[in-house]
Scaffold this motif. Structure first.
Motif, PDB file in Angstrom:
ATOM      1  N   ARG A  36      19.443 -35.776  10.329  1.00  0.00           N
ATOM      2  CA  ARG A  36      20.691 -35.109   9.931  1.00  0.00           C
ATOM      3  C   ARG A  36      21.875 -36.061  10.063  1.00  0.00           C
ATOM      4  NH1 ARG A  36      20.505 -31.053  13.111  1.00  0.00           N
ATOM      5  NH2 ARG A  36      22.015 -31.712  14.644  1.00  0.00           N
ATOM      6  N   ARG A  37      21.909 -36.794  11.175  1.00  0.00           N
ATOM      7  CA  ARG A  37      23.011 -37.747  11.389  1.00  0.00           C
ATOM      8  C   ARG A  37      22.932 -38.895  10.376  1.00  0.00           C
ATOM      9  NH1 ARG A  37      23.231 -37.221  16.344  1.00  0.00           N
ATOM     10  NH2 ARG A  37      25.242 -36.215  16.405  1.00  0.00           N
ATOM     11  N   TRP A  38      21.734 -39.333  10.096  1.00  0.00           N
ATOM     12  CA  TRP A  38      21.515 -40.465   9.174  1.00  0.00           C
ATOM     13  C   TRP A  38      21.975 -40.118   7.760  1.00  0.00           C
ATOM     14  CZ3 TRP A  38      16.353 -41.660   6.482  1.00  0.00           C
ATOM     15  CH2 TRP A  38      16.354 -42.947   5.936  1.00  0.00           C
ATOM     16  N   GLY A  39      21.556 -38.960   7.282  1.00  0.00           N
ATOM     17  CA  GLY A  39      21.792 -38.629   5.876  1.00  0.00           C
ATOM     18  C   GLY A  39      22.853 -37.574   5.644  1.00  0.00           C
ATOM     19  N   GLY A  40      23.304 -36.929   6.716  1.00  0.00           N
ATOM     20  CA  GLY A  40      24.332 -35.914   6.567  1.00  0.00           C
ATOM     21  C   GLY A  40      23.808 -34.499   6.471  1.00  0.00           C
ATOM     22  N   ALA A  41      22.516 -34.317   6.189  1.00  0.00           N
ATOM     23  CA  ALA A  41      21.975 -32.960   6.076  1.00  0.00           C
ATOM     24  C   ALA A  41      20.522 -32.945   6.545  1.00  0.00           C
ATOM     25  CB  ALA A  41      22.078 -32.452   4.645  1.00  0.00           C
ATOM     26  N   PHE A  42      19.624 -33.469   5.758  1.00  0.00           N
ATOM     27  CA  PHE A  42      18.208 -33.566   6.128  1.00  0.00           C
ATOM     28  C   PHE A  42      17.647 -34.747   5.365  1.00  0.00           C
ATOM     29  CE2 PHE A  42      18.629 -30.219   2.861  1.00  0.00           C
ATOM     30  CZ  PHE A  42      17.990 -30.848   1.811  1.00  0.00           C
ATOM     31  N   GLU A  56      15.325 -56.913  -1.843  1.00  0.00           N
ATOM     32  CA  GLU A  56      15.250 -56.722  -0.385  1.00  0.00           C
ATOM     33  C   GLU A  56      16.349 -57.476   0.368  1.00  0.00           C
ATOM     34  OE1 GLU A  56      12.151 -55.554   2.081  1.00  0.00           O
ATOM     35  OE2 GLU A  56      10.587 -56.130   0.658  1.00  0.00           O
ATOM     36  N   ASP A  57      16.933 -58.518  -0.252  1.00  0.00           N
ATOM     37  CA  ASP A  57      18.030 -59.254   0.391  1.00  0.00           C
ATOM     38  C   ASP A  57      19.204 -58.339   0.713  1.00  0.00           C
ATOM     39  OD1 ASP A  57      16.490 -61.444   0.002  1.00  0.00           O
ATOM     40  OD2 ASP A  57      17.816 -62.435  -1.460  1.00  0.00           O
ATOM     41  N   ALA A  58      19.361 -57.283  -0.067  1.00  0.00           N
ATOM     42  CA  ALA A  58      20.496 -56.373   0.122  1.00  0.00           C
ATOM     43  C   ALA A  58      20.219 -55.318   1.184  1.00  0.00           C
ATOM     44  CB  ALA A  58      20.838 -55.688  -1.208  1.00  0.00           C
ATOM     45  N   VAL A  59      18.982 -55.281   1.692  1.00  0.00           N
ATOM     46  CA  VAL A  59      18.579 -54.199   2.593  1.00  0.00           C
ATOM     47  C   VAL A  59      18.955 -54.523   4.040  1.00  0.00           C
ATOM     48  CG1 VAL A  59      16.603 -52.922   3.527  1.00  0.00           C
ATOM     49  CG2 VAL A  59      16.685 -53.517   1.084  1.00  0.00           C
ATOM     50  N   THR A  60      19.526 -53.566   4.728  1.00  0.00           N
ATOM     51  CA  THR A  60      19.771 -53.655   6.165  1.00  0.00           C
ATOM     52  C   THR A  60      18.879 -52.627   6.848  1.00  0.00           C
ATOM     53  OG1 THR A  60      22.074 -54.253   5.775  1.00  0.00           O
ATOM     54  CG2 THR A  60      21.516 -53.490   7.979  1.00  0.00           C
ATOM     55  N   THR A  61      18.254 -53.026   7.964  1.00  0.00           N
ATOM     56  CA  THR A  61      17.398 -52.075   8.676  1.00  0.00           C
ATOM     57  C   THR A  61      17.993 -51.786  10.045  1.00  0.00           C
ATOM     58  OG1 THR A  61      16.012 -53.854   9.537  1.00  0.00           O
ATOM     59  CG2 THR A  61      15.283 -52.795   7.497  1.00  0.00           C
ATOM     60  N   PHE A  62      17.669 -50.621  10.558  1.00  0.00           N
ATOM     61  CA  PHE A  62      18.135 -50.189  11.878  1.00  0.00           C
ATOM     62  C   PHE A  62      16.979 -49.511  12.584  1.00  0.00           C
ATOM     63  CE2 PHE A  62      19.841 -46.674  14.505  1.00  0.00           C
ATOM     64  CZ  PHE A  62      20.467 -47.443  15.469  1.00  0.00           C
ATOM     65  N   GLN A  63      16.642 -49.976  13.780  1.00  0.00           N
ATOM     66  CA  GLN A  63      15.578 -49.333  14.540  1.00  0.00           C
ATOM     67  C   GLN A  63      16.178 -48.148  15.294  1.00  0.00           C
ATOM     68  OE1 GLN A  63      12.902 -51.878  16.759  1.00  0.00           O
ATOM     69  NE2 GLN A  63      12.047 -50.112  17.843  1.00  0.00           N
ATOM     70  N   SER A  64      15.856 -46.946  14.823  1.00  0.00           N
ATOM     71  CA  SER A  64      16.498 -45.739  15.341  1.00  0.00           C
ATOM     72  C   SER A  64      15.787 -45.171  16.566  1.00  0.00           C
ATOM     73  CB  SER A  64      16.571 -44.679  14.237  1.00  0.00           C
ATOM     74  OG  SER A  64      15.292 -44.446  13.689  1.00  0.00           O
ATOM     75  N   SER A  65      14.580 -45.640  16.834  1.00  0.00           N
ATOM     76  CA  SER A  65      13.847 -45.215  18.031  1.00  0.00           C
ATOM     77  C   SER A  65      12.747 -46.233  18.247  1.00  0.00           C
ATOM     78  CB  SER A  65      13.265 -43.809  17.836  1.00  0.00           C
ATOM     79  OG  SER A  65      12.277 -43.850  16.829  1.00  0.00           O
ATOM     80  N   SER A  66      11.954 -46.048  19.313  1.00  0.00           N
ATOM     81  CA  SER A  66      10.899 -47.024  19.585  1.00  0.00           C
ATOM     82  C   SER A  66       9.805 -46.964  18.516  1.00  0.00           C
ATOM     83  CB  SER A  66      10.299 -46.786  20.970  1.00  0.00           C
ATOM     84  OG  SER A  66       9.747 -45.492  21.034  1.00  0.00           O
ATOM     85  N   TRP A  67       9.767 -45.889  17.718  1.00  0.00           N
ATOM     86  CA  TRP A  67       8.697 -45.745  16.733  1.00  0.00           C
ATOM     87  C   TRP A  67       9.165 -45.775  15.273  1.00  0.00           C
ATOM     88  CZ3 TRP A  67      10.310 -41.689  19.873  1.00  0.00           C
ATOM     89  CH2 TRP A  67      10.904 -40.624  19.233  1.00  0.00           C
ATOM     90  N   ALA A  68      10.485 -45.898  15.036  1.00  0.00           N
ATOM     91  CA  ALA A  68      10.933 -45.797  13.642  1.00  0.00           C
ATOM     92  C   ALA A  68      12.058 -46.759  13.304  1.00  0.00           C
ATOM     93  CB  ALA A  68      11.387 -44.375  13.336  1.00  0.00           C
ATOM     94  N   GLU A  69      12.008 -47.207  12.068  1.00  0.00           N
ATOM     95  CA  GLU A  69      13.052 -48.057  11.519  1.00  0.00           C
ATOM     96  C   GLU A  69      13.549 -47.388  10.239  1.00  0.00           C
ATOM     97  OE1 GLU A  69      12.474 -52.576  11.179  1.00  0.00           O
ATOM     98  OE2 GLU A  69      12.173 -51.809   9.141  1.00  0.00           O
ATOM     99  N   ARG A  70      14.863 -47.434  10.038  1.00  0.00           N
ATOM    100  CA  ARG A  70      15.474 -46.844   8.837  1.00  0.00           C
ATOM    101  C   ARG A  70      16.198 -47.940   8.080  1.00  0.00           C
ATOM    102  NH1 ARG A  70      16.083 -40.932  10.016  1.00  0.00           N
ATOM    103  NH2 ARG A  70      15.063 -40.650  12.015  1.00  0.00           N
ATOM    104  N   ALA A  71      16.216 -47.837   6.769  1.00  0.00           N
ATOM    105  CA  ALA A  71      16.803 -48.893   5.942  1.00  0.00           C
ATOM    106  C   ALA A  71      17.862 -48.310   5.018  1.00  0.00           C
ATOM    107  CB  ALA A  71      15.714 -49.570   5.112  1.00  0.00           C
TER     108      ALA A  71
END
Ligand SMILES: [Zn+2]
Ligand SMILES: [Zn+2]
Length: 144
Positions: A36-42, A56-71
């Motif tokens: 919800r925080r990531w996308g604003g709703a779901f 892929e050069d334009a992609v930024t990734t963020f590790q949001s927990s020990s088990w998941a990464e979001r791009a």
């Protein structure tokens, strides 16, 4: 479109382009507080047999927990995908894809964390976070 062998998607600025081969005909909706925080709703997750990513050069990734990464796209900010680190499996933001607006809902998960203003119609399975985590543990995944 849902019957096409491939489905094409791109971010707002088109720097990142994604092709999914043999996409599922349904999206999985995650209502957890992080999505919800990531996308604003779901998070409407689309998967398929395989995928290809251009830009892929334009992609930024963020590790949001020990088990998941979001791009997301570092230029326009469009969210792109969620990667489950234990398996390396990715799902993609359904809204990026042309034709994905006709897909159905496979299931909703983490419905106990859902915002009231995101009630979705339809007779599909709805699972709480505890049910999802119990299922994943049975499949052998460890969560902190
Ligand atoms: Zn972009
Ligand atoms: Zn989530």
């Amino acid at each position: 479109m849902a019957d096409a062998a491939t489905i094409e998607g791109h971010c707002l600025c088109r720097a990142v382009r994604i092709t999914i081969s043999h996409p599922k005909h349904h999206v999985e909706i995650c209502h957890c507080d992080m999505c919800r925080r990531w996308g604003g709703a779901f998070y409407p997750a689309l998967t398929g047999e395989s995928f290809a990513i251009a830009g892929e050069d334009a992609v930024t990734t963020f590790q949001s927990s020990s088990w998941a990464e979001r791009a997301f796209c570092g230029t326009c900010g469009s969210n792109l995908w969620y990667k489950f680190l234990p398996t390396g499996n990715r799902s993609f933001v359904a809204g990026l894809f042309d034709g994905a607006e006709t897909l159905g809902i496979e299931k909703e998960i983490f419905v106990d964390e859902k915002a009231r203003w995101t009630d979705l119609a339809g007779d599909h399975p709805r699972q709480t976070g505890a049910e999802v985590i119990a299922e994943a543990r049975e499949a052998g995944f460890e969560f902190d």
